[in-house]
Design an enzyme around this catalytic site. Structure first.
Site, mmCIF file in Angstrom:
data_model
loop_
_atom_site.group_PDB
_atom_site.id
_atom_site.type_symbol
_atom_site.label_atom_id
_atom_site.label_comp_id
_atom_site.label_asym_id
_atom_site.label_seq_id
_atom_site.Cartn_x
_atom_site.Cartn_y
_atom_site.Cartn_z
ATOM 1 C CD GLU A 46 43.370 48.732 43.419
ATOM 2 O OE1 GLU A 46 42.240 48.747 42.885
ATOM 3 O OE2 GLU A 46 44.372 49.260 42.907
ATOM 4 C CG ASP A 66 40.117 47.070 40.911
ATOM 5 O OD1 ASP A 66 39.970 48.203 41.397
ATOM 6 O OD2 ASP A 66 40.923 46.824 40.005
ATOM 7 C CB ILE A 68 37.641 52.813 40.703
ATOM 8 C CG1 ILE A 68 36.478 53.426 41.475
ATOM 9 C CG2 ILE A 68 37.765 53.471 39.326
ATOM 10 C CD1 ILE A 68 36.625 54.928 41.734
ATOM 11 C CG ASP A 69 40.489 47.651 36.678
ATOM 12 O OD1 ASP A 69 41.556 47.775 37.308
ATOM 13 O OD2 ASP A 69 40.412 47.105 35.569
ATOM 14 C CB THR A 71 42.296 54.649 39.902
ATOM 15 O OG1 THR A 71 41.533 53.661 40.592
ATOM 16 C CG2 THR A 71 42.389 55.890 40.762
ATOM 17 C CG ASP A 198 44.184 45.254 38.408
ATOM 18 O OD1 ASP A 198 43.472 46.205 38.732
ATOM 19 O OD2 ASP A 198 45.402 45.194 38.666
HETATM 20 O O1 LIG Z 1 43.009 51.407 38.298
HETATM 21 P P1 LIG Z 1 43.517 50.264 39.083
HETATM 22 O O2 LIG Z 1 42.472 49.524 39.852
HETATM 23 O O3 LIG Z 1 44.687 50.613 39.957
HETATM 24 O O4 LIG Z 1 44.006 49.122 38.053
HETATM 25 C C1 LIG Z 1 44.886 49.276 36.945
HETATM 26 C C2 LIG Z 1 46.279 48.908 37.359
HETATM 27 O O5 LIG Z 1 46.709 49.721 38.401
HETATM 28 C C3 LIG Z 1 47.249 49.105 36.203
HETATM 29 O O6 LIG Z 1 48.509 48.681 36.610
HETATM 30 C C4 LIG Z 1 46.816 48.288 34.991
HETATM 31 O O7 LIG Z 1 47.660 48.550 33.910
HETATM 32 C C5 LIG Z 1 45.433 48.596 34.634
HETATM 33 O O8 LIG Z 1 45.087 47.781 33.533
HETATM 34 C C6 LIG Z 1 44.560 48.302 35.829
HETATM 35 O O9 LIG Z 1 43.290 48.217 35.440
HETATM 36 MG MG LIG Z 2 42.411 47.688 39.024
HETATM 37 MG MG LIG Z 3 41.303 49.844 41.449
#
Ligand SMILES: O=P(O)(O)O[C@H]1[C@H](O)[C@@H](O)[C@H](O)[C@@H](O)[C@@H]1O
Ligand SMILES: [Mg+2]
Ligand SMILES: [Mg+2]
Length: 259
Positions: A46, A66, A68-69, A71, A198
């Protein structure tokens, strides 16, 4: 505000698309440690893609990361999930394994193609519910605040809620929402706008737990399309598809726009 300072929050595609130094460091750590063992493998990360690296699958083994999913959860309240997976591409991309670690719950979700899905070593199985009116559905709003896009998301949300379903939920991370489907805690998750990193690991976890993956218009799921319905079975997935107001964000593997 102190939290935001501590975590050195930056933004990417919009003012609500957050990234921290921790995301970048975790991604580097994962990529470096895998590279040491598998120097010829490729990566789609990512934060590397955000820095200009390509997001393309080739015939080479590729790890999709990814760091940190969730964030936004991390910035506001602490860690959520770390996710990575490996794909081996032949004619069609074929996922070999997926790993999602939920650090808040100390749960490690794993799946290997053809060998089932597990949480801390215990086998996972999707819910057996066939009646959408007795189901809980998860979704997210992502980071696009274009009013036209938000209207479409709200229209889908309203339609699904008014089926009616027992409830709607959102963990703040696509990976954990998908693991909730795999664990039988919710019947389905749908979203438009998230990215391949994701979904990659958790899509294998869902299918190995007996679930189905579908495009929001009912065709085959395409992880680069930024659209997904993940459900416990086809009946529930197809019912959700009927209620979604579809739109098509730029694909993850689209060539970069010329300046
Ligand atoms: O936290 P990240 O890795 O950016 O991922 C999220 C994503 O940016 C959002 O658009 C989604 O709605 C989330 O479900 C993701 O997990
Ligand atoms: Mg993510
Ligand atoms: Mg992320």
């Amino acid at each position: 505000e102190a939290l935001l300072d501590d975590r050195k929050v930056m933004t990417k595609s919009s003012s609500v698309d957050l990234v921290t130094q921790t995301d970048q460091k975790v991604e580097q750590l994962i990529i470096q440690s895998v590279k040491e063992k598998f120097p010829t493998h490729r990566f789609i990360g990512e934060e590397s893609v955000a820095a200009g690296e390509p997001c393309i699958l080739t015939d080479d083994p590729t790890w999709i990361v990814d760091p940190i999913d969730g964030t936004t959860n991390f910035v506001h309240a602490g860690c959520r999930a770390v996710t990575w997976y490996s794909a081996v591409r032949s004619l069609l991309p074929q996922m070999e394994f997926g790993v999602v670690f939920s650090c808040l719950e100390d749960k490690m979700f794993t799946a290997r193609r053809g060998s089932g899905a597990f949480c801390n070593g215990e086998p996972l199985q999707v819910s057996g519910q066939k009646d959408i009116q007795r189901s809980i559905i998860a979704t997210e709003f992502g980071s696009n605040r274009d009013p036209e896009v938000v209207d479409k998301m709200f229209s889908s949300l309203r339609n699904v809620l008014c089926i009616p379903v027992h409830g709607m939920r959102g963990a703040g991370t696509a990976a954990i929402n998908m693991c909730l489907v795999a664990s039988g805690c919710v019947e389905a998750y749908y979203e438009i706008g998230m990215h391949v990193w994701d979904l990659a690991a958790s899509s294998l976890i869902v299918s190995e737990a007996g679930g189905v993956l579908m495009d929001v218009e009912g065709g085959a799921a395409d992880l680069m399309s930024r659209r997904i319905v993940a459900a416990n079975n086809r009946t529930i997935a197809e019912r959700i598809v009927k209620e979604i107001h579809p739109f098509a964000p730029p694909r993850d593997d689209a060539p970069p726009l010329q300046q």
